[in-house]
Write a protein that holds these residues in place. Structure first.
Motif: not given
Length: 108
Positions: A22-49
């Motif tokens: 249900q996230l908009d672009e801003r929410g997805l960016h925030e989730l990708a940033t938080l997952s990057r900080r947690r080194k959960e790369w697969s989630l970050s990459v999935d969102i970024w792609q």
């Protein structure tokens, strides 16, 4: 963002992850940033792609950085840097990243 700024980044991450669809672009960016900080790369990459396919410059840049510094895949990093240059050539940081990756690929 308020939760993150209040020191509740774990709670913010959980909330964003639970509501990812249900996230908009801003929410997805925030989730990708938080997952990057947690080194959960697969989630970050999935969102970024997904966002990069829609032409999001921040996602394309994040993928270039990920492939250069984390995955150590210079070819993919260069491909994303090339996308940045073709779409946003006025940005000096994009040009610098592109040139650096071109040099690294030449040396490899």
């Amino acid at each position: 963002r308020h939760m993150v700024n209040s020191g509740k980044s774990d709670e913010a991450y959980d909330l964003l992850l639970q509501n990812r669809s249900q996230l908009d672009e801003r929410g997805l960016h925030e989730l990708a940033t938080l997952s990057r900080r947690r080194k959960e790369w697969s989630l970050s990459v999935d969102i970024w792609q997904a966002m990069a396919k829609a032409g999001d410059v921040n996602a394309i840049e994040a993928l270039a950085k990920f492939y250069e510094h984390q995955a150590k895949d210079l070819r993919k990093a260069f491909d994303f840097a090339q996308q940045l240059i073709s779409r946003f050539s006025a940005n000096p940081q994009h040009r610098q990243r592109y040139a650096r990756l071109a040099r690294k690929l030449k040396q490899a």
